[in-house]
Design an enzyme around this catalytic site. Structure first.
Site, PDB file in Angstrom:
ATOM      1  N   LYS A  18       0.829  -1.219   0.000  1.00 17.05           N
ATOM      2  CA  LYS A  18       0.000   0.000   0.000  1.00 17.05           C
ATOM      3  C   LYS A  18       0.855   1.256   0.000  1.00 17.05           C
ATOM      4  O   LYS A  18       2.033   1.222   0.351  1.00 17.05           O
ATOM      5  CB  LYS A  18      -0.941   0.021   1.203  1.00 17.05           C
ATOM      6  N   PRO A 107       8.746  -4.243  -0.909  1.00 17.93           N
ATOM      7  CA  PRO A 107       9.992  -3.929  -0.202  1.00 17.93           C
ATOM      8  C   PRO A 107       9.892  -4.210   1.294  1.00 17.93           C
ATOM      9  O   PRO A 107       8.867  -3.935   1.917  1.00 17.93           O
ATOM     10  CB  PRO A 107      10.196  -2.436  -0.455  1.00 17.93           C
ATOM     11  N   GLY A 110       9.890  -1.140   4.103  1.00 15.80           N
ATOM     12  CA  GLY A 110       9.909  -0.082   3.091  1.00 15.80           C
ATOM     13  C   GLY A 110       8.805   0.937   3.232  1.00 15.80           C
ATOM     14  O   GLY A 110       8.715   1.873   2.449  1.00 15.80           O
ATOM     15  N   GLY A 111       7.903   0.761   4.201  1.00 18.91           N
ATOM     16  CA  GLY A 111       6.785   1.697   4.334  1.00 18.91           C
ATOM     17  C   GLY A 111       5.608   1.339   3.448  1.00 18.91           C
ATOM     18  O   GLY A 111       4.729   2.158   3.192  1.00 18.91           O
ATOM     19  N   ALA A 113       3.845  -1.768   3.960  1.00 14.64           N
ATOM     20  CA  ALA A 113       3.052  -2.773   4.689  1.00 14.64           C
ATOM     21  C   ALA A 113       3.307  -4.206   4.220  1.00 14.64           C
ATOM     22  O   ALA A 113       2.396  -5.031   4.199  1.00 14.64           O
ATOM     23  CB  ALA A 113       1.546  -2.448   4.619  1.00 14.64           C
ATOM     24  N   GLY A 114       4.555  -4.504   3.854  1.00 13.02           N
ATOM     25  CA  GLY A 114       4.881  -5.853   3.385  1.00 13.02           C
ATOM     26  C   GLY A 114       4.614  -6.932   4.430  1.00 13.02           C
ATOM     27  O   GLY A 114       4.031  -7.966   4.122  1.00 13.02           O
ATOM     28  N   SER A 116       2.580  -6.767   6.965  1.00 18.54           N
ATOM     29  CA  SER A 116       1.131  -6.827   7.189  1.00 18.54           C
ATOM     30  C   SER A 116       0.442  -7.580   6.047  1.00 18.54           C
ATOM     31  O   SER A 116      -0.518  -8.326   6.278  1.00 18.54           O
ATOM     32  CB  SER A 116       0.550  -5.413   7.291  1.00 18.54           C
ATOM     33  N   ALA A 117       0.933  -7.381   4.819  1.00 21.95           N
ATOM     34  CA  ALA A 117       0.371  -8.109   3.672  1.00 21.95           C
ATOM     35  C   ALA A 117       0.555  -9.609   3.864  1.00 21.95           C
ATOM     36  O   ALA A 117      -0.330 -10.413   3.543  1.00 21.95           O
ATOM     37  CB  ALA A 117       1.040  -7.648   2.377  1.00 21.95           C
ATOM     38  N   ASP A 149      -1.822  -2.190  10.076  1.00 31.02           N
ATOM     39  CA  ASP A 149      -2.080  -2.157   8.630  1.00 31.02           C
ATOM     40  C   ASP A 149      -2.716  -3.453   8.104  1.00 31.02           C
ATOM     41  O   ASP A 149      -3.085  -3.521   6.934  1.00 31.02           O
ATOM     42  CB  ASP A 149      -0.768  -1.928   7.865  1.00 31.02           C
TER      43      ASP A 149
END
Ligand code: C5P
Length: 310
Positions: A18, A107, A110-111, A113-114, A116-117, A149
């Site tokens: 995101k 990333p 990376g900011g 939300a990896g 959280s995904a 997130d």
């Protein structure tokens, strides 16, 4: 588990990263979280998670793909914690088992939300693998226990977030948006960026400022220029203060034709909004040639949240 919900062999789920189109931040709360007013857009940068049956009580994980070595492949991984939490609430961890495989393209730190995904994908995949009947609201509540997130990674598309960012309302959004993402060669810790925000904003209001009304109007009418003019990130000064060379990257993207450039969430990924797909292709070519970052990627938004693909 009902007879019609027999365990399947393997489940694959894709979950998006995101960008925060607006991220307004209030003063830190007693629980250490900050109250937010934010607009999320899910982007076509996906991590894929495979869930395979395993012996009851076994929760295994393997990580592959970009920056895999930066992701913990043990019980501290958010996807494993998601699988265990789902099991715990539906009969106990000893009743189920799973081997998870994650292929990273979002990333890491990376900011976007990896992590959280991956948690969102694990909830969707394990519910399907184990035949657990859980409705989307209940799944988002479980997700919120894992991270602020995670509910948005389940929901996807475009949403307004309040509270910690996990109190979500879908936002009307027309059209598609073409982004260029510049992935710098540095990491940024989200708690560290929020701490720097606190240092730089000792008088922050307990209530975050509202998201720019022009952003919501731009999204509703599909006006990319209006959206670009109204992108806003209160964490950007904190991220730039911790990683000053990001300012150079943002300037380079803006000079090379982006309608706007912002730090994505807590950074360090920089997200550039472009007028259309051709402009995104041109911008990614220019940015790649400058050598200011590790990787340049293109992405479109909005896209759906975590979904089963096989
Ligand atoms: O919820 P999650 O574990 O993803 O959050 C990571 C960290 O980001 C939190 O520990 C907190 O330091 C910071 N955070 C915050 N306020 C939010 C969301 C995250 O301070 N609304």
């Amino acid at each position: 588990m009902s007879a019609s919900q027999a365990m399947t062999d393997q489940v694959r789920v894709r979950a998006p990263g995101k960008v925060n189109l607006a991220l307004r931040v209030g003063a830190v709360r007693e629980d250490g979280y900050h109250p937010l007013a934010t607009v999320f857009q899910a982007l076509s940068i996906f991590d894929e998670l495979g869930a395979h049956p395993a012996a009851p009580g076994r929760y295994g994980i393997r990580i592959a793909g970009d920056q895999a070595h930066l992701v913990p492949a043990d019980d501290s991984n958010l996807a494993v914690r998601a699988a265990r939490l789902l099991a715990d609430r539906h009969g106990g961890e000893a009743r189920y088992g799973v081997d998870l495989q994650i292929r990273k393209t979002i990333p890491v730190t990376g900011g976007m939300a990896g992590g959280s995904a991956n948690a969102a994908a694990a909830l969707v995949a394990c519910a399907a693998l184990w035949g657990i009947d859980i409705n989307p609201d209940e799944m988002r509540e479980l997700g919120a226990e894992l991270g602020a997130d995670v509910p948005f990674c389940l929901l996807g598309s475009t949403a307004l977030g309040h509270g910690r960012g996990d109190d979500l309302v879908p936002v009307l959004s027309r059209g598609g948006y073409h982004w260029v993402l510049a992935l710098p060669d540095v990491e940024l810790s989200t708690p560290a960026v929020f701490r720097r925000f606190d240092e730089m904003n000792p008088d922050a209001d307990p209530t975050p400022p509202p998201v720019p009304p022009g952003l919501l109007e731009g999204l509703a009418s599909g006006d990319v220029r209006r959206v670009a003019e109204n992108l806003a990130n209160d964490l950007e000064p904190a991220a730039l203060s911790l990683r000053p060379h990001l300012a150079e990257l943002l300037d380079a993207g803006r000079d090379a034709g982006a309608l706007a450039g912002i730090v994505s969430g807590s950074g360090p990924t920089c997200a550039f909004l472009t007028a259309n797909e051709d402009a995104a292709v041109r911008l990614s070519g220019v940015l790649s040639g400058l050598g200011l970052c590790r990787q340049v990627r293109r992405a479109c938004g909005p896209v759906p949240g975590a979904r089963q693909v096989a």
